[in-house]
Each structure stands twice: as structure tokens, then as C-alpha cells.
Scaffold this motif. Structure first.
Motif, PDB file in Angstrom:
ATOM      1  N   TYR A   1      -0.448  12.335   5.784  1.00  0.00           N
ATOM      2  CA  TYR A   1       0.335  12.750   4.609  1.00  0.00           C
ATOM      3  C   TYR A   1      -0.009  14.192   4.229  1.00  0.00           C
ATOM      4  O   TYR A   1       0.721  14.847   3.502  1.00  0.00           O
ATOM      5  CB  TYR A   1       0.044  11.840   3.417  1.00  0.00           C
ATOM      6  CG  TYR A   1       0.219  10.361   3.695  1.00  0.00           C
ATOM      7  CD1 TYR A   1       1.292   9.902   4.451  1.00  0.00           C
ATOM      8  CD2 TYR A   1      -0.685   9.433   3.196  1.00  0.00           C
ATOM      9  CE1 TYR A   1       1.453   8.546   4.709  1.00  0.00           C
ATOM     10  CE2 TYR A   1      -0.525   8.077   3.438  1.00  0.00           C
ATOM     11  CZ  TYR A   1       0.538   7.641   4.206  1.00  0.00           C
ATOM     12  OH  TYR A   1       0.694   6.305   4.458  1.00  0.00           O
TER      13      TYR A   1
ATOM     14  N   LYS B   1       9.954   3.187   8.510  1.00  0.00           N
ATOM     15  CA  LYS B   1       9.793   3.081   9.952  1.00  0.00           C
ATOM     16  C   LYS B   1       8.879   1.918  10.287  1.00  0.00           C
ATOM     17  O   LYS B   1       8.036   1.586   9.441  1.00  0.00           O
ATOM     18  CB  LYS B   1       9.256   4.379  10.561  1.00  0.00           C
ATOM     19  CG  LYS B   1       8.064   5.043   9.870  1.00  0.00           C
ATOM     20  CD  LYS B   1       6.772   4.353   9.635  1.00  0.00           C
ATOM     21  CE  LYS B   1       5.995   3.739  10.727  1.00  0.00           C
ATOM     22  NZ  LYS B   1       4.702   3.117  10.248  1.00  0.00           N
TER      23      LYS B   1
ATOM     24  N   ASN C   1       0.799  -1.235   0.000  1.00  0.00           N
ATOM     25  CA  ASN C   1       0.000   0.000   0.000  1.00  0.00           C
ATOM     26  C   ASN C   1       0.826   1.277   0.000  1.00  0.00           C
ATOM     27  O   ASN C   1       0.504   2.220  -0.714  1.00  0.00           O
ATOM     28  CB  ASN C   1      -0.927   0.019   1.225  1.00  0.00           C
ATOM     29  CG  ASN C   1      -2.009  -1.012   1.078  1.00  0.00           C
ATOM     30  OD1 ASN C   1      -2.499  -1.260  -0.030  1.00  0.00           O
ATOM     31  ND2 ASN C   1      -2.373  -1.654   2.178  1.00  0.00           N
TER      32      ASN C   1
ATOM     33  N   MET D   1      11.412  -7.557   8.247  1.00  0.00           N
ATOM     34  CA  MET D   1      12.248  -7.807   7.061  1.00  0.00           C
ATOM     35  C   MET D   1      13.173  -6.621   6.770  1.00  0.00           C
ATOM     36  O   MET D   1      14.020  -6.692   5.871  1.00  0.00           O
ATOM     37  CB  MET D   1      11.352  -8.082   5.841  1.00  0.00           C
ATOM     38  CG  MET D   1      10.471  -9.313   6.027  1.00  0.00           C
ATOM     39  SD  MET D   1       9.229  -9.487   4.715  1.00  0.00           S
ATOM     40  CE  MET D   1      10.243 -10.133   3.378  1.00  0.00           C
ATOM     41  N   HIS D   2      13.007  -5.518   7.520  1.00  0.00           N
ATOM     42  CA  HIS D   2      13.797  -4.307   7.239  1.00  0.00           C
ATOM     43  C   HIS D   2      15.300  -4.539   7.389  1.00  0.00           C
ATOM     44  O   HIS D   2      16.092  -4.097   6.554  1.00  0.00           O
ATOM     45  CB  HIS D   2      13.375  -3.174   8.176  1.00  0.00           C
ATOM     46  CG  HIS D   2      12.002  -2.643   7.890  1.00  0.00           C
ATOM     47  ND1 HIS D   2      11.454  -1.575   8.571  1.00  0.00           N
ATOM     48  CD2 HIS D   2      11.059  -3.015   6.992  1.00  0.00           C
ATOM     49  CE1 HIS D   2      10.237  -1.331   8.113  1.00  0.00           C
ATOM     50  NE2 HIS D   2       9.970  -2.198   7.157  1.00  0.00           N
TER      51      HIS D   2
ATOM     52  N   TYR E   1      12.722 -11.324  -4.263  1.00  0.00           N
ATOM     53  CA  TYR E   1      13.481 -11.358  -3.004  1.00  0.00           C
ATOM     54  C   TYR E   1      14.663 -12.319  -3.072  1.00  0.00           C
ATOM     55  O   TYR E   1      15.629 -12.166  -2.325  1.00  0.00           O
ATOM     56  CB  TYR E   1      12.556 -11.708  -1.831  1.00  0.00           C
ATOM     57  CG  TYR E   1      11.373 -10.753  -1.722  1.00  0.00           C
ATOM     58  CD1 TYR E   1      11.578  -9.379  -1.639  1.00  0.00           C
ATOM     59  CD2 TYR E   1      10.070 -11.221  -1.726  1.00  0.00           C
ATOM     60  CE1 TYR E   1      10.510  -8.497  -1.569  1.00  0.00           C
ATOM     61  CE2 TYR E   1       8.990 -10.343  -1.649  1.00  0.00           C
ATOM     62  CZ  TYR E   1       9.219  -8.977  -1.580  1.00  0.00           C
ATOM     63  OH  TYR E   1       8.177  -8.110  -1.519  1.00  0.00           O
TER      64      TYR E   1
HETATM   65  P1  NAD Z   1       1.575  -3.641   2.986  1.00  0.00           P
HETATM   66  O1  NAD Z   1       1.081  -4.839   3.704  1.00  0.00           O
HETATM   67  O2  NAD Z   1       0.603  -2.858   2.199  1.00  0.00           O
HETATM   68  O3  NAD Z   1       2.782  -4.047   2.017  1.00  0.00           O
HETATM   69  C1  NAD Z   1       3.801  -4.933   2.418  1.00  0.00           C
HETATM   70  C2  NAD Z   1       4.488  -5.491   1.194  1.00  0.00           C
HETATM   71  O4  NAD Z   1       5.442  -6.458   1.626  1.00  0.00           O
HETATM   72  C3  NAD Z   1       3.523  -6.229   0.238  1.00  0.00           C
HETATM   73  O5  NAD Z   1       3.837  -5.890  -1.082  1.00  0.00           O
HETATM   74  C4  NAD Z   1       3.824  -7.705   0.492  1.00  0.00           C
HETATM   75  O6  NAD Z   1       3.609  -8.501  -0.648  1.00  0.00           O
HETATM   76  C5  NAD Z   1       5.305  -7.658   0.858  1.00  0.00           C
HETATM   77  N1  NAD Z   1       5.729  -8.807   1.649  1.00  0.00           N
HETATM   78  C6  NAD Z   1       6.852  -9.500   1.446  1.00  0.00           C
HETATM   79  N2  NAD Z   1       6.973 -10.493   2.312  1.00  0.00           N
HETATM   80  C7  NAD Z   1       5.866 -10.480   3.080  1.00  0.00           C
HETATM   81  C8  NAD Z   1       5.404 -11.266   4.160  1.00  0.00           C
HETATM   82  N3  NAD Z   1       6.120 -12.309   4.630  1.00  0.00           N
HETATM   83  N4  NAD Z   1       4.223 -10.953   4.723  1.00  0.00           N
HETATM   84  C9  NAD Z   1       3.510  -9.889   4.293  1.00  0.00           C
HETATM   85  N5  NAD Z   1       3.908  -9.076   3.278  1.00  0.00           N
HETATM   86  C10 NAD Z   1       5.077  -9.377   2.669  1.00  0.00           C
HETATM   87  O7  NAD Z   1       2.291  -2.729   4.066  1.00  0.00           O
HETATM   88  P2  NAD Z   1       2.640  -1.180   3.949  1.00  0.00           P
HETATM   89  O8  NAD Z   1       1.551  -0.410   4.586  1.00  0.00           O
HETATM   90  O9  NAD Z   1       3.037  -0.816   2.593  1.00  0.00           O
HETATM   91  O10 NAD Z   1       3.891  -1.097   4.961  1.00  0.00           O
HETATM   92  C11 NAD Z   1       5.184  -1.502   4.582  1.00  0.00           C
HETATM   93  C12 NAD Z   1       6.211  -0.780   5.471  1.00  0.00           C
HETATM   94  O11 NAD Z   1       6.085   0.611   5.259  1.00  0.00           O
HETATM   95  C13 NAD Z   1       6.028  -1.008   6.967  1.00  0.00           C
HETATM   96  O12 NAD Z   1       7.261  -1.090   7.598  1.00  0.00           O
HETATM   97  C14 NAD Z   1       5.288   0.236   7.432  1.00  0.00           C
HETATM   98  O13 NAD Z   1       5.552   0.579   8.772  1.00  0.00           O
HETATM   99  C15 NAD Z   1       5.842   1.274   6.479  1.00  0.00           C
HETATM  100  N6  NAD Z   1       4.885   2.379   6.234  1.00  0.00           N
HETATM  101  C16 NAD Z   1       5.293   3.639   6.407  1.00  0.00           C
HETATM  102  C17 NAD Z   1       4.439   4.697   6.193  1.00  0.00           C
HETATM  103  C18 NAD Z   1       4.897   6.111   6.368  1.00  0.00           C
HETATM  104  O14 NAD Z   1       4.060   7.006   6.377  1.00  0.00           O
HETATM  105  N7  NAD Z   1       6.197   6.355   6.465  1.00  0.00           N
HETATM  106  C19 NAD Z   1       3.127   4.438   5.807  1.00  0.00           C
HETATM  107  C20 NAD Z   1       2.717   3.126   5.623  1.00  0.00           C
HETATM  108  C21 NAD Z   1       3.626   2.091   5.841  1.00  0.00           C
END
Ligand code: NAD
Length: 372
Positions: A305, A143, A55, A124-125, A101
Motif C-alpha cells: 500500500y 481482486k 481486514n 462470493m465476488h 447478506y
Molecule cells: P477478511 O477475511 O479479512 O474479510 C472477509 C470478510 O468477508 C469478513 O468480514 C467476513 O466476515 C466476510 N465473510 C462473509 N462470508 C464469509 C465466509 N463464508 N467465509 C469467510 N468470510 C466471510 O479478508 P480480506 O483480506 O478483507 O479480503 C477480502 C477480499 O479483498 C478478498 O477478495 C481479497 O483478495 C481482497 N483484498 C484485496 C486487497 C487489495 O490490496 N486490493 C487487500 C486485501 C484483500
């Protein structure tokens, strides 16, 4: 290999077309012209590879990379085959710049990738930051930086050892509203700051998502949105906390079998100053309040945002629409180009993770005071 025309995103082609035309007229390929245009890196725009196309990448980072001046989306790393085609088409990504990956480490030989942006589940970071550093790429990591202090330290070391820069995705440090709050202590605008209240909570949906799984998230709302409160308290005071106490609350909802539902904590800063915070996945709060000798400041809502509203003493804060992610990524690209320090380096993420570990330690000890 990437075809030359794919190396510059469509929108940038328009911006750089004057340069491109003059390059072509003297017989140079377009990329050679860009390569001579500015910066110690030798490139006009640095290539960013997004790792994890969930997302945040889809909704915020990729669209913002169409607005950035100093970087562009050059590559993607995904574990989902179907996303490859969709993203390649939408963002003009050449086949040779699409990784998964498993073959991620092959990015080492890809000149189109200067910066890797890790946007994966929290646990995973560390792995992907370290792999990116070993591939010789600069890193932006979302983060929370990782899920432990030990991981944060390993990430910083890997980047240092491989001579690459590391930045954490703290977009709010680039936001004009938050910059005004950050400047309060620097400019002593309201005199000494004596109290900060920072709360961030939302009601979480899908009970199966990784954010509710301890092994992927490392913790509940604290890891996710509570980290913004820790940041806000630290930059509002312009000081580091010295001790804290924390309390956890759980309604018994099945969703919160693995991670905390609600956590509150109080931090002590030097000279008896204190902060108070709540984070939760079961309510909706989004505010930052600062009390100082000569007045108050508030942002509410505070952490989005956009749409931030607030005041400092008698001044109502009002800024034009602002793209935090664009500013954050452009700032880091400039740090890389000019070999300057990241505004939000790994050490910032490490400081917040020390607070998070102290909060968990206090919870284990029934709210005991923990020195940070
Ligand atoms: P999300 O669930 O929408 O996306 C995660 C991505 O990781 C997906 O594409 C998924 O396919 C992949 N992935 C790979 N291995 C995975 C596993 N084992 N399990 C689940 N997903 C896996 O999450 P997101 O909201 O995009 O968040 C991702 C990171 O970004 C997080 O660390 C979150 O804290 C950070 N984030 C930051 C902000 C910000 O404003 N800075 C906003 C949202 C998210």
C-alpha cells in the motif's frame, strides 16, 4: 430512513460547511445544495456501500473513504451483528443504511448508495456483483475478480445488462510508481521491453482461514497475490501474453491440503518476449523487474500500500506518501459521475482470470505449454 445530518460524513461536513451555510441561509436542506453542486449524477459525493467488513475494508478502504473527494462511506453490508454498531458509530452510518447478506437486494431502493464495493472471499465476488448490478448499483469488485472465466463473463454481462459500471480493485494502477512502469511501454522510454520478472509471496498464518479453502478462495497464493504478478507482467509489456507454462511445488505442509503452496510460471508475449513469476504462501518475495533494450527498471518492494522503492535506469523513483485506495475509489466515482469508462474495468479482471485458468490447466498437464 436515514436522518439528513447523517448523510454527509463528519469530515466532509467541514469541507462543505461553506456551501452548507449558504444553503441553509437561503432555506435549502444541505443535501439539496450538494445535489446541485456538480456531476451528471447530480451529487457532489457518491455513496459507497462496503460489502464485507474484514481486514481490507477495516484497515484500508473505510479509512480511505474519509479522505476521498468524490465518494464517501454511506452504507455497510455485514453478516456480523456486532460490527453494525461499531461501524455505525465510527463512520456515522444511519440505521437504514445497514444491510446483511440476506436483505442486500433491498439496496435497490436506497438513494444513498451509488456504488457497491465487494470485499468478500473470492468465491462470493460473482454472486454479490451480479446482485448489486441487478439492484442498479455501480460496482467495484476486489481482486481476484472471481474464481473462473465464466464467472467474470457473467459479472460483465450483468453490469452491461443493468447499465452500471464495473471496476476491479487493482489499486496499483493508480500508484505513481506503477504508473511510471505502465508508461515505459507507452512512451518507449527504455526501448523495447524484452523481459519481466514479477514475484509476490508471503508466509501465510492461520491454517483455518478462508484463503486456504478451495471453495472460498478458488486457489492459493496465485488467486490472492499471484494476480498482481500477472497484472504487472501485462502492464509492463503493455501487451497480452499468448502462451504459458506453469509448475507447482508443495512441501507437504498440512496447510496446503486444498490449495497450491507455490506456483511458478513463464509467459510468452509477442515477438519472443518472456516473463517469469513466482507466487507462494510459504516465502516472502515482493518485486518487479523490467529489462529493456536501453536499460532496466525495478520496484522492490513493489506491491504494498506504500513503501514502494525503485528505479528506472539512472533515476531513483521517489514520490510523496500516496493513498492508492483513495485514488482508486475517487477515479471510479468520477467515472460514474461523468459517465466515462472505468480505468480498470471488468475486462481487466477477465484477462487475468484467463491467465489463471491457463496456469491451472498447465499444472494439470504437468507443465504443458497452454495457449491463452
Ligand atoms: P477478511 O477475511 O479479512 O474479510 C472477509 C470478510 O468477508 C469478513 O468480514 C467476513 O466476515 C466476510 N465473510 C462473509 N462470508 C464469509 C465466509 N463464508 N467465509 C469467510 N468470510 C466471510 O479478508 P480480506 O483480506 O478483507 O479480503 C477480502 C477480499 O479483498 C478478498 O477478495 C481479497 O483478495 C481482497 N483484498 C484485496 C486487497 C487489495 O490490496 N486490493 C487487500 C486485501 C484483500
Amino acid at each position: 430512513m436515514a436522518s439528513k445530518k447523517n448523510l454527509v460524513p463528519r469530515r466532509d461536513f467541514i469541507k462543505t460547511s461553506a456551501l452548507g451555510l449558504s444553503a441553509l441561509s437561503i432555506g435549502l436542506p444541505l443535501n439539496s445544495a450538494l445535489a446541485t453542486s456538480c456531476g451528471s449524477s447530480g451529487k457532489d459525493k457518491l455513496g459507497i456501500a462496503l460489502v464485507g467488513l474484514g481486514n481490507y475494508s477495516k484497515g484500508q478502504l473505510a479509512p480511505s473513504l474519509l479522505e476521498t473527494e468524490h465518494c464517501y462511506l454511506s452504507a455497510i453490508v455485514t453478516g456480523t451483528k456486532e460490527k453494525e454498531k461499531e461501524w455505525a458509530k465510527k463512520y456515522n452510518i444511519p440505521k437504514g443504511n445497514i444491510y446483511n447478506y440476506e436483505n442486500f437486494d433491498d439496496i435497490a431502493s436506497n438513494k444513498d448508495i451509488d456504488i457497491v464495493y465487494i470485499v468478500l472471499p473470492n468465491s462470493m465476488h460473482a454472486e454479490f456483483t451480479i446482485r448489486a448490478a441487478k439492484a442498479g448499483k455501480h460496482v467495484i469488485c476486489e481482486k481476484p475478480m472471481a474464481v473462473s472465466v465464466a464467472e467474470c463473463k457473467a459479472m460483465i454481462k450483468a453490469c452491461d445488462d443493468n447499465n452500471v459500471k464495473l471496476s476491479i480493485g487493482y489499486r496499483l494502477q493508480f500508484d505513481p510508481y506503477h504508473k511510471r512502469i505502465i508508461n515505459l511501454s507507452k512512451e518507449n522510454t527504455l526501448g523495447s521491453i524484452n523481459y519481466v520478472n514479477a514475484d509476490f509471496a508471503f508466509t501465510i498464518g492461520d491454517p483455518t482461514q478462508w484463503r486456504l479453502k478451495k471453495d472460498l478462495a478458488g486457489g492459493g497464493a496465485l488467486m490472492d497475490v499471484g494476480v498482481y504478478c500477472i497484472q504487472a507482467c501485462r502492464y509492463s509489456f503493455g501487451q497480452e501474453p499468448i502462451a504459458l507454462r506453469a509448475q507447482a511445488f508443495n512441501s507437504g505442509n498440512e496447510k496446503f491440503k486444498e490449495v497450491n503452496e507455490t506456483i511458478t510460471w513463464q509467459m510468452e508475449f509477442p515477438d519472443g518476449k518472456i516473463s517469469n513469476s513466482t507466487t507462494s504462501y510459504a516465502m516472502s518475495v515482493n518485486s518487479l523487474f523490467v529489462s529493456a533494450q536501453k536499460g532496466k527498471a525495478q520496484l522492490m518492494p513493489s506491491y504494498g500500500y506504500g513503501g514502494i522503492k525503485g528505479f528506472i535506469k539512472d533515476e531513483i523513483l521517489e514520490f510523496p506518501k500516496f493513498n492508492q485506495q483513495q485514488a482508486q475509489m475517487d477515479a471510479f466515482a468520477l467515472n460514474v459521475k461523468n459517465n466515462t469508462d472505468s480505468i480498470v474495468p471488468g475486462e481487466e479482471g477477465l484477462k487475468d482470470m484467463k491467465v489463471i485458468e491457463a496456469i491451472f490447466k498447465s499444472l494439470e498437464q504437468n507443465g504443458a505449454r497452454i495457449l491463452i
